[in-house]
Scaffold this active site. Structure first.
Site, mmCIF file in Angstrom:
data_model
loop_
_atom_site.group_PDB
_atom_site.id
_atom_site.type_symbol
_atom_site.label_atom_id
_atom_site.label_comp_id
_atom_site.label_asym_id
_atom_site.label_seq_id
_atom_site.Cartn_x
_atom_site.Cartn_y
_atom_site.Cartn_z
ATOM 1 N N GLN A 57 36.138 39.311 -9.529
ATOM 2 C CA GLN A 57 34.982 40.004 -10.477
ATOM 3 C C GLN A 57 33.633 39.920 -9.837
ATOM 4 O O GLN A 57 33.354 38.723 -9.959
ATOM 5 C CB GLN A 57 35.222 39.492 -11.844
ATOM 6 C CG GLN A 57 34.432 40.047 -12.974
ATOM 7 C CD GLN A 57 34.213 38.998 -14.054
ATOM 8 O OE1 GLN A 57 34.864 38.121 -14.100
ATOM 9 N NE2 GLN A 57 33.451 39.503 -15.240
ATOM 10 N N GLY A 58 33.270 40.811 -9.242
ATOM 11 C CA GLY A 58 31.915 40.786 -8.646
ATOM 12 C C GLY A 58 30.709 40.997 -9.554
ATOM 13 O O GLY A 58 30.125 42.174 -9.363
ATOM 14 N N TYR A 59 30.414 40.395 -10.547
ATOM 15 C CA TYR A 59 29.185 40.673 -11.398
ATOM 16 C C TYR A 59 27.996 39.825 -11.142
ATOM 17 O O TYR A 59 26.993 40.451 -10.555
ATOM 18 C CB TYR A 59 29.652 40.426 -12.909
ATOM 19 C CG TYR A 59 30.315 41.336 -13.882
ATOM 20 C CD1 TYR A 59 31.365 42.104 -12.976
ATOM 21 C CD2 TYR A 59 30.096 41.355 -15.194
ATOM 22 C CE1 TYR A 59 32.006 42.888 -13.903
ATOM 23 C CE2 TYR A 59 30.960 42.042 -15.774
ATOM 24 C CZ TYR A 59 31.762 42.904 -15.297
ATOM 25 O OH TYR A 59 32.624 43.873 -16.218
ATOM 26 N N SER A 60 28.254 38.478 -11.141
ATOM 27 C CA SER A 60 26.797 37.554 -11.035
ATOM 28 C C SER A 60 26.432 37.711 -9.750
ATOM 29 O O SER A 60 26.822 37.554 -8.696
ATOM 30 C CB SER A 60 27.367 35.989 -11.521
ATOM 31 O OG SER A 60 27.894 36.166 -12.730
ATOM 32 N N SER A 88 34.974 33.674 -8.858
ATOM 33 C CA SER A 88 36.081 33.049 -9.171
ATOM 34 C C SER A 88 37.039 33.587 -7.982
ATOM 35 O O SER A 88 37.257 34.980 -8.026
ATOM 36 C CB SER A 88 36.714 33.052 -10.445
ATOM 37 O OG SER A 88 35.423 32.147 -11.216
ATOM 38 N N GLU A 108 37.371 40.117 -21.346
ATOM 39 C CA GLU A 108 37.266 38.861 -20.971
ATOM 40 C C GLU A 108 36.943 37.919 -22.213
ATOM 41 O O GLU A 108 37.344 36.636 -22.200
ATOM 42 C CB GLU A 108 35.755 38.968 -20.045
ATOM 43 C CG GLU A 108 35.486 37.521 -19.248
ATOM 44 C CD GLU A 108 34.479 37.670 -18.426
ATOM 45 O OE1 GLU A 108 33.539 38.666 -18.412
ATOM 46 O OE2 GLU A 108 34.338 37.048 -17.480
HETATM 47 C C1 LIG Z 1 33.529 28.322 -13.639
HETATM 48 C C2 LIG Z 1 32.824 29.844 -13.499
HETATM 49 C C3 LIG Z 1 33.345 30.783 -13.158
HETATM 50 C C4 LIG Z 1 32.677 32.076 -12.780
HETATM 51 N N1 LIG Z 1 33.168 33.063 -12.521
HETATM 52 C C5 LIG Z 1 32.438 34.294 -12.320
HETATM 53 C C6 LIG Z 1 33.208 35.422 -11.599
HETATM 54 O O1 LIG Z 1 34.406 35.435 -11.363
HETATM 55 N N2 LIG Z 1 32.403 36.405 -11.418
HETATM 56 C C7 LIG Z 1 31.206 36.500 -11.791
HETATM 57 O O2 LIG Z 1 30.656 37.672 -11.609
HETATM 58 N N3 LIG Z 1 30.458 35.567 -12.362
HETATM 59 C C8 LIG Z 1 31.229 34.240 -12.499
HETATM 60 N N4 LIG Z 1 30.507 33.287 -13.034
HETATM 61 C C9 LIG Z 1 29.176 33.355 -13.321
HETATM 62 C C10 LIG Z 1 28.781 33.291 -14.950
HETATM 63 O O3 LIG Z 1 29.277 34.785 -15.260
HETATM 64 C C11 LIG Z 1 27.340 32.905 -15.015
HETATM 65 O O4 LIG Z 1 27.205 31.668 -14.500
HETATM 66 C C12 LIG Z 1 26.895 33.234 -16.442
HETATM 67 O O5 LIG Z 1 26.942 34.493 -16.721
HETATM 68 C C13 LIG Z 1 25.383 32.784 -16.594
HETATM 69 O O6 LIG Z 1 24.643 33.121 -15.817
HETATM 70 P P1 LIG Z 1 23.633 31.954 -14.817
HETATM 71 O O7 LIG Z 1 24.411 31.099 -14.128
HETATM 72 O O8 LIG Z 1 22.764 32.882 -13.726
HETATM 73 O O9 LIG Z 1 22.615 31.463 -15.976
HETATM 74 P P2 LIG Z 1 21.469 31.972 -16.590
HETATM 75 O O10 LIG Z 1 21.745 33.557 -17.192
HETATM 76 O O11 LIG Z 1 20.306 32.115 -15.551
HETATM 77 O O12 LIG Z 1 21.002 31.174 -17.883
HETATM 78 C C14 LIG Z 1 20.402 29.894 -17.551
HETATM 79 C C15 LIG Z 1 20.477 29.324 -19.002
HETATM 80 O O13 LIG Z 1 19.642 30.103 -19.784
HETATM 81 C C16 LIG Z 1 20.441 30.485 -21.229
HETATM 82 N N5 LIG Z 1 20.280 31.949 -21.333
HETATM 83 C C17 LIG Z 1 19.779 32.956 -20.547
HETATM 84 N N6 LIG Z 1 19.762 34.099 -21.327
HETATM 85 C C18 LIG Z 1 19.510 33.802 -22.457
HETATM 86 C C19 LIG Z 1 19.498 34.467 -23.788
HETATM 87 N N7 LIG Z 1 19.498 35.750 -23.657
HETATM 88 N N8 LIG Z 1 19.620 33.822 -24.919
HETATM 89 C C20 LIG Z 1 19.802 32.634 -25.022
HETATM 90 N N9 LIG Z 1 19.944 31.595 -23.924
HETATM 91 C C21 LIG Z 1 19.857 32.190 -22.620
HETATM 92 C C22 LIG Z 1 21.792 30.311 -20.700
HETATM 93 O O14 LIG Z 1 22.768 30.152 -21.526
HETATM 94 C C23 LIG Z 1 21.767 29.229 -19.768
HETATM 95 O O15 LIG Z 1 21.819 27.927 -20.620
HETATM 96 C C24 LIG Z 1 31.209 32.058 -13.223
HETATM 97 C C25 LIG Z 1 30.653 31.109 -13.844
HETATM 98 C C26 LIG Z 1 31.192 29.766 -13.744
HETATM 99 C C27 LIG Z 1 30.639 28.487 -14.213
#
Ligand SMILES: Cc1cc2nc3c(=O)[nH]c(=O)nc-3n(C[C@H](O)[C@H](O)[C@H](O)COP(=O)(O)OP(=O)(O)OC[C@H]3O[C@@H](n4cnc5c(N)ncnc54)[C@H](O)[C@@H]3O)c2cc1C
Length: 414
Positions: free
Chosen positions: A143-146, A178, A261
């Site tokens: 899944q290519g989102y982040s 992932s 999801e």
């Molecule tokens: C084990 C694991 C597997 C993953 N697998 C995938 C995958 O297969 N495909 C994919 O695309 N992504 C994947 N991800 C990525 C995951 O979706 C992102 O890490 C997640 O959405 C958070 O984004 P970020 O890391 O950029 O943190 P940020 O969005 O930068 O957040 C940083 C902090 O700010 C807080 N925050 C941010 N916005 C808000 C808000 N509006 N209100 C309150 N608090 C907020 C967050 O809670 C966090 O504590 C995976 C992550 C992990 C850890």
């Protein structure tokens, strides 16, 4: 649910028992598991191969075995190779898989996220091309989102796709993807138009991961795992028939997949971990006293039991709502946030209880491997949208609170 009247007062009683047909479904699955789990699994020989290639081959085999027995995607419609299982049957399935600590499905993203999204939104050609190979694990999906600057706020992503005749040419970077290192295909969210609001102008492309323009770089995690990756796209291509949904309207697909999801509860695997810990506390002693007899441990175990039972009841309520509406709703965020925080607390406690044995990282004789689970548990809190984002969803979409003005558009909360 039934109603009784006692002393003039009406009391609503929830009936959590399963029907005979549902219990037969459980029996059928139990028999199948006894006959098909890998040799020794039910006797506790549950170690996965440590070599990456051997582990992948083992898990692909297990995926194929599940598919051959029609137990890979039971929630899928029968027309696409599933069982069209009801939500209650899906609950029983989760309970039983957790009870035997079944090996994970290697194509977990394909089975739970991409497959249902393709079935809902794909063209007939896309469905017949991709769907059968998802169940069998023949083709693994990611899944290519982040992206480095787009996680919670995925709508701000910048990976670009440009049309060139019958092709799309893609440039950019994804992160935390992932299983990308094992994946054959990626459901990739790209920017195709920057002129409007940020959730506009997105297009979802199905992208072949084996091409030269796609490079994966696994990220070494604290628990020594390498299960997610950075993915670099340098003039990667895909064809125009592999757009999922409409060009520039990929946000709808993003939302569809996110709903699936958020509907993935893990409360049953957490309960099984609790039961394993309980067993450990009954059999292990400290200073000649069984752990279970120590008041501080008994109290904690009782507290976890209560939290798990409450989480399950809350999950049943969400399942009932989904049965009514026919679609996963924002209530799934309640399951996620409750389970993820419960898992962290439980594994933290398990590590404490186990004491120094948990530091025997390799070749240790720890009765159960909680250290890696504990380290991984923080990732689970983040993975499908962080606990903070799940709380936003609950606040805005379940409780109807006003939208957080500071909160930007997010695939997790919108
Ligand atoms: C084990 C694991 C597997 C993953 N697998 C995938 C995958 O297969 N495909 C994919 O695309 N992504 C994947 N991800 C990525 C995951 O979706 C992102 O890490 C997640 O959405 C958070 O984004 P970020 O890391 O950029 O943190 P940020 O969005 O930068 O957040 C940083 C902090 O700010 C807080 N925050 C941010 N916005 C808000 C808000 N509006 N209100 C309150 N608090 C907020 C967050 O809670 C966090 O504590 C995976 C992550 C992990 C850890």
């Amino acid at each position: 649910m039934s109603s009784t009247r006692e002393g003039g007062q009406s009391t609503e009683i929830m009936d959590f028992s399963y029907t005979d047909a549902q219990e037969s479904f459980r029996d059928e699955l139990r028999v199948w598991l006894e006959e098909n789990l890998p040799d020794g699994w039910l006797d506790g020989e549950r170690e996965l191969p440590s070599d990456d290639d051997e582990r992948l081959a083992f898990l692909r085999d297990w995926q194929r075995t599940l598919a051959d027995g029609d137990w890979a995607g039971i929630h899928w419609p029968e027309a696409y190779g599933g069982r069209g299982a009801s939500l209650v049957e899906q609950t029983i399935y989760r309970e039983e898989m957790a009870r035997v600590n079944a090996p994970p499905q290697v194509n977990v993203i394909g089975i739970n996220l991409v497959g249902p999204t393709l079935i809902e939104a794909g063209t007939e050609e896309q469905k017949s091309r991709f769907v059968p190979n998802i169940l069998s694990g023949e083709e693994i999906w990611c899944q290519g989102y982040s992206e480095p600057e787009a996680g919670s706020d995925v709508a701000s992503l910048t990976t670009r796709a440009e049309r060139n005749g019958d092709e799309w040419v893609i440039n950019g970077q994804k992160i935390w993807t992932s299983y990308a290192h094992n994946a054959d295909w990626c459901l990739l969210v790209t920017r195709t138009d920057s002129s409007g609001e940020k959730h506009e102008g997105l297009t979802v492309l199905l992208v072949d991961m084996s091409q030269e323009g796609v490079e994966t770089d696994p990220i070494h995690q604290a628990n020594d795992d390498r299960s997610f990756n950075q993915v670099y796209l340098n003039d990667a291509t895909t064809t125009s028939d592999l757009v999922l949904g409409e060009v520039d309207e990929g946000w709808d697909i993003v939302m569809t997949l996110s709903a699936y999801e958020h509907a993935m509860t893990s409360i049953y695997t957490i309960e099984q971990r609790y039961l394993d810990l309980l067993e450990y506390c009954k059999t292990e002693t400290r200073g000649g006293t069984p752990l279970i007899e120590k008041p501080e441990i008994r109290q904690q175990l009782a507290d976890f039991d209560a939290r798990i039972q409450a989480a399950k009841v809350s999950h049943y309520r969400n399942v009932s709502k989904q049965i009514e509406t026919g679609r996963p709703g924002p209530e799934g965020s309640m399951d996620l946030v409750v389970s993820d925080e419960l898992r962290i607390d439980l594994l933290n406690f398990a590590v404490d209880v186990q004491g120094p044995a948990t530091s025997l990282w390799e070749n240790g004789d720890a009765a159960f491997d909680e250290t890696t689970g504990y380290l991984r548990s923080y990732g689970s809190w983040i993975a499908a949208g962080t606990g903070d984002i799940q709380r936003n969803i609950i606040g805005e979409r379940v409780l109807g609170l006003p939208k957080d003005k500071k909160s930007k558009m997010s695939h997790r909360s919108e």
